[in-house]
Motif scaffolding. Structure first.
Motif, PDB file in Angstrom:
ATOM      1  N   HIS A  71       0.750  -1.115   0.137  1.00 26.48           N
ATOM      2  CA  HIS A  71      -0.385   0.433   0.458  1.00 26.48           C
ATOM      3  C   HIS A  71       1.316   1.008   0.412  1.00 26.48           C
ATOM      4  O   HIS A  71       1.261   2.260   0.919  1.00 26.48           O
ATOM      5  N   SER A  72       1.041   1.567  -0.727  1.00 23.13           N
ATOM      6  CA  SER A  72       2.668   2.234  -1.273  1.00 23.13           C
ATOM      7  C   SER A  72       2.210   3.172  -2.237  1.00 23.13           C
ATOM      8  O   SER A  72       2.008   2.812  -3.161  1.00 23.13           O
ATOM      9  N   SER A  73       3.838   3.878  -3.144  1.00 20.80           N
ATOM     10  CA  SER A  73       4.013   4.659  -3.894  1.00 20.80           C
ATOM     11  C   SER A  73       4.474   3.898  -5.131  1.00 20.80           C
ATOM     12  O   SER A  73       3.602   4.062  -6.716  1.00 20.80           O
ATOM     13  N   ILE A  74       4.475   2.788  -4.762  1.00 27.27           N
ATOM     14  CA  ILE A  74       5.011   1.684  -5.466  1.00 27.27           C
ATOM     15  C   ILE A  74       3.680   0.554  -6.488  1.00 27.27           C
ATOM     16  O   ILE A  74       3.247   0.641  -7.735  1.00 27.27           O
TER      17      ILE A  74
ATOM     18  N   PRO B 120      17.105  13.478  -1.841  1.00 28.59           N
ATOM     19  CA  PRO B 120      16.554  14.068  -0.794  1.00 28.59           C
ATOM     20  C   PRO B 120      17.575  14.289  -0.209  1.00 28.59           C
ATOM     21  O   PRO B 120      19.668  15.055  -0.586  1.00 28.59           O
TER      22      PRO B 120
ATOM     23  N   ARG C 263       3.785  15.535   8.634  1.00 25.86           N
ATOM     24  CA  ARG C 263       3.546  15.282   7.100  1.00 25.86           C
ATOM     25  C   ARG C 263       3.201  17.019   7.472  1.00 25.86           C
ATOM     26  O   ARG C 263       3.580  17.947   6.652  1.00 25.86           O
ATOM     27  N   PRO C 264       1.859  17.044   7.824  1.00 30.65           N
ATOM     28  CA  PRO C 264       1.013  18.416   7.563  1.00 30.65           C
ATOM     29  C   PRO C 264       2.029  19.492   7.704  1.00 30.65           C
ATOM     30  O   PRO C 264       1.717  20.767   7.243  1.00 30.65           O
TER      31      PRO C 264
ATOM     32  N   ASP D 241       4.020  19.962   5.026  1.00 28.49           N
ATOM     33  CA  ASP D 241       3.158  20.484   3.874  1.00 28.49           C
ATOM     34  C   ASP D 241       3.151  21.913   3.479  1.00 28.49           C
ATOM     35  O   ASP D 241       2.511  22.133   3.425  1.00 28.49           O
TER      36      ASP D 241
ATOM     37  N   LYS E  75       6.128   7.440   6.572  1.00 29.45           N
ATOM     38  CA  LYS E  75       6.363   6.724   5.344  1.00 29.45           C
ATOM     39  C   LYS E  75       7.023   7.495   3.997  1.00 29.45           C
ATOM     40  O   LYS E  75       7.858   7.069   3.549  1.00 29.45           O
ATOM     41  N   SER E  76       6.383   8.501   4.403  1.00 35.20           N
ATOM     42  CA  SER E  76       7.302   9.377   2.991  1.00 35.20           C
ATOM     43  C   SER E  76       8.709  10.261   3.391  1.00 35.20           C
ATOM     44  O   SER E  76       9.499  11.067   2.799  1.00 35.20           O
ATOM     45  N   GLY E  77       9.128  10.279   4.896  1.00 37.58           N
ATOM     46  CA  GLY E  77       9.547  11.039   5.141  1.00 37.58           C
ATOM     47  C   GLY E  77      11.259   9.358   6.119  1.00 37.58           C
ATOM     48  O   GLY E  77      11.550   8.712   5.573  1.00 37.58           O
ATOM     49  N   LYS E  78      11.197  10.031   6.925  1.00 35.45           N
ATOM     50  CA  LYS E  78      12.750   9.609   7.817  1.00 35.45           C
ATOM     51  C   LYS E  78      12.247   8.403   8.445  1.00 35.45           C
ATOM     52  O   LYS E  78      11.011   8.378   9.311  1.00 35.45           O
TER      53      LYS E  78
ATOM     54  N   GLU F  98       0.726   5.874   8.696  1.00 33.28           N
ATOM     55  CA  GLU F  98       1.919   6.682   7.838  1.00 33.28           C
ATOM     56  C   GLU F  98       2.890   6.956   8.802  1.00 33.28           C
ATOM     57  O   GLU F  98       4.271   7.658   8.189  1.00 33.28           O
TER      58      GLU F  98
END
Ligand SMILES: Cc1cc2nc3c(=O)[nH]c(=O)nc-3n(C[C@H](O)[C@H](O)[C@H](O)COP(=O)(O)OP(=O)(O)OC[C@H]3O[C@@H](n4cnc5c(N)ncnc54)[C@H](O)[C@@H]3O)c2cc1C
Ligand SMILES: Nc1ncnc2c1ncn2[C@@H]1O[C@H](COP(=O)(O)O)[C@@H](O)[C@H]1O
Lengths: 253, 319
Positions: B95-98, B190, B234-235, B238, B250-253, B270
């Protein structure tokens, strides 16, 4: 460049969620709906693209509490056309929704469709890639930044750890937006009020939804934590003291 | 139709993603239930060696230059042909970017249902999905005859998906891959940060509850009193209140400090993915039902704006 942004409303997770007596669905009586936060970013990204390269932004949503307000807000930010799908969409699965949207998009013939990357209540996939397949368009998700090129766009796709893949996607295409290049802009309420007087929401009725493709649920429940946190009670000073003690114990202070 | 469980392996620049091993572990449990085999589905270019440490009964390998790195178009076409041809009982995707780029499209194309956000399977072979930011779980039968499933981490250990014995590799011919509409131009590394939060032992992490950019300073003061650093959900990133280099999740470290103090963070999966291995997690959140309290060791529902000045004071005194 014609850009369509479909908008989804989702339960506000700040509110308490309860499960209805059927045991397989959320109790909608107390549910407060808010916009899927990634859609705010999708609208922002669409408007940034329009400001940069010209074009037309169409924002569309299914009927929900607050959908008109959201559409007018989008218009105040710069959206050109507002469409509301009317009908009963409660509990409708994403496959059915995507098919309904595909019909709308076949008429609108956009160059680019920007959906939110996902919503937190999905159970049967996400609307963006479903829509892309029904329309025969390519799909790329986890996008945080778009540059227009000739007949295509360069999408910046996120991978874990901050790695970015720059991807060339031929138009027309569907992109799933994770974040816009700038934080979603704020519009003053006075400006929204003004738009309400002039902008028009087009209604599009949806009668017979084909519900194939959903996933069956036998039980919905709140997670029982194996080990829940030990709660520290008292006023701020008491709690602060206890936290200092914990940090000292860990040898960090 | 078979009872086999397929695992779609994710790899980027020659590195197999952790979620692939988690899925191999999940697939083993499911295969025991169905009585089928676990097959790792590997697409790539000169990449068959990537499968050496897979805990799988076999690797189904599709070789093609256009499959060297993941792109949604080429991979979707190759996977569609394979799944249609072999009709496994289930195919697991991240359940990921790919995984999310291809799973829903395959569902629409092949007419096989897709189950999202699955975290684990029950002993009798039901899916258990985690939705609503970790606040709700859903259980149900895996759709027949073939189901596509997107998997979250957390339900199985990646270690269980590894084996010291290399599985046998079966090559599968790639279908025609032309007229592709999605092409990878390049990867961008990054940006290097001022501090590497992955190396810090003391992290003060702020979420949306911090409300605005000015308030970040409050967390900054506490962090410097503690000799640690500020990171965020994340927010916050963002909104541009902190740089991306400070993002946890998930999208960071991935961070593992001795102390992780989470202020105004709900504990969405996430986010949790990036911090659950911290030694001691202390969560400050006014919502007593916030999922963060399911991963934290200590928690409090005191308002963070009441707590922050008091805590910074007491830390300074304790120095
Ligand atoms: C593909 C994808 C990737 C993602 N990657 C990441 C990632 O890497 N990292 C990440 O963090 N998120 C990530 N997210 C987002 C994630 O799903 C959540 O939306 C996010 O983690 C929520 O951040 P938050 O907890 O700060 O905000 P919220 O969920 O809004 O929570 C704010 C919390 O603050 C509490 N609060 C409010 N005021 C106060 C106060 N005064 N005192 C104390 N508590 C207060 C509230 O009770 C609430 O629980 C990703 C999402 C997707 C779809
Ligand atoms: N009911 C809906 N109406 C309009 N757009 C939707 C709807 N459901 C999903 N979408 C779009 O698809 C995105 C991802 O949501 P989901 O498919 O639920 O993961 C949303 O952010 C919207 O852009």
């Amino acid at each position: 460049m014609k850009i369509v942004v479909p908008i989804k409303f989702v339960p506000d997770l700040v509110e308490e969620l309860t499960i209805d007596p059927s045991g397989v669905a959320l109790d909608t009586a107390w549910l407060r709906l808010i916009i899927n936060e990634f859609d705010d970013h999708a609208v922002e990204q669409a408007i940034l693209l329009k400001e940069r390269g010209g074009g037309q932004v169409i924002v569309s949503t299914v009927e929900a509490d607050g959908s008109d307000d959201f559409l007018f807000t989008a218009a105040a930010k710069g959206a050109d056309q507002l469409i509301k799908m009317t009908g009963d969409f409660t509990g409708v699965n994403n496959h059915a929704l995507a098919r309904a949207y595909a019909e709308l998009l076949k008429e609108l013939k956009p160059d680019l469709v920007l959906t939110g990357v996902q919503a937190h209540n999905d159970l049967d996939g996400s609307v963006g890639p479903l829509l892309a397949e029904y329309l025969g368009m390519p799909y790329v998700g986890y996008v945080a930044g778009i540059t227009l090129a000739d007949g295509s766009v360069i999408a910046r796709k996120e991978y874990p750890g901050g790695l970015i893949a720059e991807i060339d996607v031929k138009l027309p295409a569907v992109l799933g937006i994770q974040a816009s290049e700038q934080p979603p802009r704020y519009v003053a309420y006075s400006k929204i009020r003004q738009v309400m007087g002039t902008a028009k929401i087009e209604e599009r009725p949806n009668a017979d939804l084909n519900l194939d493709g959903g996933v069956s649920i036998s039980r919905m429940f709140q997670p029982e934590a194996a080990e829940r946190a030990e709660m520290i009670d008292g006023d701020a000073d008491t709690v602060a003291e206890k936290i200092v003690a914990i940090i000292k114990e860990a040898g960090v202070l | 139709m078979s009872q086999n469980i397929f695992v779609f392996i994710e790899h980027v620049r020659g590195q197999v993603a952790e979620i692939s091993y988690v899925m191999l572990a999940a697939a083993r449990q499911l295969a025991q239930n169905t009585g089928g085999e676990v097959a790792a589905v590997l697409l790539g270019h000169n990449a068959q060696d990537l499968g050496k440490d897979f805990a799988a009964d076999r690797v189904l390998y599709i070789e093609h230059a256009a499959l060297a790195e993941f792109t949604s178009d080429a991979y979707r076409v190759a996977l569609a042909a394979l799944i249609q041809d072999q009709t496994p009982r289930a195919v697991l995707f991240g359940h990921s970017s790919i995984g999310m780029d291809v799973s829903s499209g395959l569902s629409a194309k092949l007419g096989y249902p897709v189950v999202s956000s699955c975290r684990s399977f029950t002993e009798d072979g039901k899916y258990v999905s985690q939705i609503c930011g970790g606040k709700i779980m859903v259980e149900g039968d895996i759709p027949s005859p073939t189901a596509l499933i997107t998997m979250l981490p957390g339900g199985y250990k990646a270690e269980q998906g590894k084996s010291s014995q290399a599985p046998s590799v079966t090559s599968v011919a790639a279908p025609a891959l032309d007229g592709l509409r999605v092409t990878l131009k390049q990867y961008i590394e990054p940006e290097a940060g001022d501090v590497d939060i992955a190396k810090e032992t003391m992290l003060v992490s702020v979420g949306r509850g911090i409300q605005n950019k000015d308030n970040i300073e409050l967390a900054g003061e506490l962090a410097s009193a503690l000799g640690g650093s500020v990171c965020a959900s994340r927010p916050v990133v963002d909104q541009g209140w902190l740089p991306t280099t400070r993002l946890v999740g998930k999208s960071g470290k991935l961070v593992k400090p001795k102390i992780y103090l989470a202020l105004g963070i709900s504990g969405a999966p996430e986010h949790v993915e990036g911090m659950s291995e911290s030694d001691v997690i202390i969560a400050v959140n006014t919502d007593p039902n916030a999922p963060i309290f399911n991963v934290a060791k200590y928690g409090t529902t005191v308002d963070m704006f009441d707590l922050l000045p008091a805590l910074t004071d007491k830390v300074r005194q304790a120095r």
